[in-house]
Write a protein that holds these residues in place. Structure first.
Motif, mmCIF file in Angstrom:
data_model
loop_
_atom_site.group_PDB
_atom_site.id
_atom_site.type_symbol
_atom_site.label_atom_id
_atom_site.label_comp_id
_atom_site.label_asym_id
_atom_site.label_seq_id
_atom_site.Cartn_x
_atom_site.Cartn_y
_atom_site.Cartn_z
ATOM 1 N N THR A 64 105.023 -102.280 152.998
ATOM 2 C CA THR A 64 105.911 -101.122 153.053
ATOM 3 C C THR A 64 105.158 -99.824 153.295
ATOM 4 N N ALA A 65 104.029 -99.628 152.649
ATOM 5 C CA ALA A 65 103.302 -98.359 152.792
ATOM 6 C C ALA A 65 102.828 -98.156 154.231
ATOM 7 N N PHE A 66 102.248 -99.178 154.848
ATOM 8 C CA PHE A 66 101.818 -99.052 156.237
ATOM 9 C C PHE A 66 102.997 -98.733 157.147
ATOM 10 N N SER A 67 104.038 -99.523 157.021
ATOM 11 C CA SER A 67 105.192 -99.347 157.890
ATOM 12 C C SER A 67 105.810 -97.966 157.731
ATOM 13 N N ARG A 68 105.937 -97.555 156.508
ATOM 14 C CA ARG A 68 106.541 -96.240 156.238
ATOM 15 C C ARG A 68 105.693 -95.127 156.855
ATOM 16 N N LEU A 69 104.385 -95.218 156.696
ATOM 17 C CA LEU A 69 103.502 -94.184 157.256
ATOM 18 C C LEU A 69 103.543 -94.154 158.783
ATOM 19 N N CYS A 70 103.793 -95.295 159.400
ATOM 20 C CA CYS A 70 103.794 -95.356 160.866
ATOM 21 C C CYS A 70 105.176 -95.112 161.477
ATOM 22 N N TYR A 71 106.220 -95.527 160.799
ATOM 23 C CA TYR A 71 107.558 -95.470 161.381
ATOM 24 C C TYR A 71 108.362 -94.235 160.989
ATOM 25 N N GLU A 72 108.108 -93.684 159.822
ATOM 26 C CA GLU A 72 108.921 -92.560 159.344
ATOM 27 C C GLU A 72 108.284 -91.236 159.752
ATOM 28 N N PRO A 73 108.914 -90.493 160.648
ATOM 29 C CA PRO A 73 108.275 -89.270 161.174
ATOM 30 C C PRO A 73 108.327 -88.054 160.240
ATOM 31 N N ASN A 74 109.195 -88.060 159.244
ATOM 32 C CA ASN A 74 109.398 -86.838 158.443
ATOM 33 C C ASN A 74 109.127 -87.049 156.956
ATOM 34 N N LEU A 75 108.023 -87.676 156.632
ATOM 35 C CA LEU A 75 107.683 -87.897 155.230
ATOM 36 C C LEU A 75 107.077 -86.634 154.626
ATOM 37 N N SER A 76 107.379 -86.396 153.369
ATOM 38 C CA SER A 76 106.749 -85.270 152.674
ATOM 39 C C SER A 76 105.272 -85.587 152.446
ATOM 40 N N GLU A 77 104.470 -84.557 152.293
ATOM 41 C CA GLU A 77 103.036 -84.758 152.027
ATOM 42 C C GLU A 77 102.832 -85.527 150.725
ATOM 43 N N GLU A 78 103.651 -85.252 149.743
ATOM 44 C CA GLU A 78 103.540 -85.962 148.461
ATOM 45 C C GLU A 78 103.799 -87.459 148.647
ATOM 46 N N HIS A 79 104.830 -87.792 149.406
ATOM 47 C CA HIS A 79 105.150 -89.203 149.632
ATOM 48 C C HIS A 79 104.038 -89.880 150.442
ATOM 49 N N LYS A 80 103.527 -89.194 151.459
ATOM 50 C CA LYS A 80 102.402 -89.742 152.233
ATOM 51 C C LYS A 80 101.218 -90.021 151.318
ATOM 52 N N ASP A 81 100.890 -89.071 150.455
ATOM 53 C CA ASP A 81 99.771 -89.258 149.521
ATOM 54 C C ASP A 81 100.012 -90.457 148.608
ATOM 55 N N ASN A 82 101.249 -90.612 148.131
ATOM 56 C CA ASN A 82 101.580 -91.764 147.278
ATOM 57 C C ASN A 82 101.382 -93.073 148.029
ATOM 58 N N LEU A 83 101.811 -93.109 149.290
ATOM 59 C CA LEU A 83 101.679 -94.334 150.082
ATOM 60 C C LEU A 83 100.214 -94.665 150.368
ATOM 61 N N VAL A 84 99.423 -93.659 150.697
ATOM 62 C CA VAL A 84 97.988 -93.888 150.938
ATOM 63 C C VAL A 84 97.310 -94.348 149.646
ATOM 64 N N GLY A 85 97.666 -93.739 148.531
ATOM 65 C CA GLY A 85 97.114 -94.164 147.234
ATOM 66 C C GLY A 85 97.472 -95.605 146.929
ATOM 67 N N TRP A 86 98.689 -95.971 147.262
ATOM 68 C CA TRP A 86 99.112 -97.347 147.059
ATOM 69 C C TRP A 86 98.261 -98.285 147.912
ATOM 70 N N LEU A 87 98.048 -97.936 149.183
ATOM 71 C CA LEU A 87 97.209 -98.778 150.048
ATOM 72 C C LEU A 87 95.799 -98.913 149.482
ATOM 73 N N ASP A 88 95.251 -97.806 149.022
ATOM 74 C CA ASP A 88 93.881 -97.814 148.503
ATOM 75 C C ASP A 88 93.729 -98.686 147.262
ATOM 76 N N THR A 89 94.801 -98.868 146.503
ATOM 77 C CA THR A 89 94.717 -99.686 145.284
ATOM 78 C C THR A 89 95.236 -101.106 145.484
#
Length: 160
Positions: A64-89
């Motif tokens: 979900t995190a990869f797809s969301r970061l690539c497919y969703e064009p209007n994510l907030s910076e906070e949500h992007k950071d959460n998704l990247v943090g999720w990937l990193d862990t």
């Protein structure tokens, strides 16, 4: 053995590859299905995926995190950071396979609608470029269903 995370654009053989890998790995396939409706649902999906990857060996058909970061064009910076943090862990719990081809064959899913398919086709280049950018940060095996056999991919997985 770790989980196997399969990611890539629509139509790049993720689901096909997941099914073929069952021949080599006695795992189940985990897929959340269609895209999450909102940020809260996306984080719930990510949390489930991380929890499963920590306790089981599973083949994940899309993260979900990869797809969301690539497919969703209007994510907030906070949500992007959460998704990247999720990937990193989460990614340390498995092996990442990036399905990439210049000849995708998107199969219509029950959750796809005409507007969704049109949007993806219109933004295909930018979606691919986001995958290229994100994959540059993570160790992965690149798989192209046209020029690499599943047997060769399995060999690379076992080498890790």
């Amino acid at each position: 053995m770790h989980s196997i995370f399969i990611e890539g654009r629509d139509g790049c053989f993720k689901s096909t590859l997941a099914k073929e890998l069952l021949t080599y790995f006695p795992y189940g396939i985990y897929s959340v299905g269609g895209p999450p409706a909102d940020d809260e649902t996306a984080i719930t999906y990510c949390s489930k995926q991380r929890a499963i990857s920590r306790t089981e060996s599973v083949i994940f058909d899309r993260l979900t995190a990869f797809s969301r970061l690539c497919y969703e064009p209007n994510l907030s910076e906070e949500h992007k950071d959460n998704l990247v943090g999720w990937l990193d862990t989460t990614l340390p719990n498995g092996i990442l396979i990036w399905c990439d081809t210049d000849k995708p064959k998107h199969e219509i899913e029950t959750y796809d609608d005409t507007a969704h398919l049109h949007d993806i086709a219109h933004r295909a280049v930018s979606i691919h470029n986001k995958y290229v950018e994100l994959m540059s940060f993570y160790d992965h095996i690149k798989y192209n269903g046209y020029n690499m056999s599943v047997e060769d991919l399995v060999e690379k997985i076992y080498e890790l």
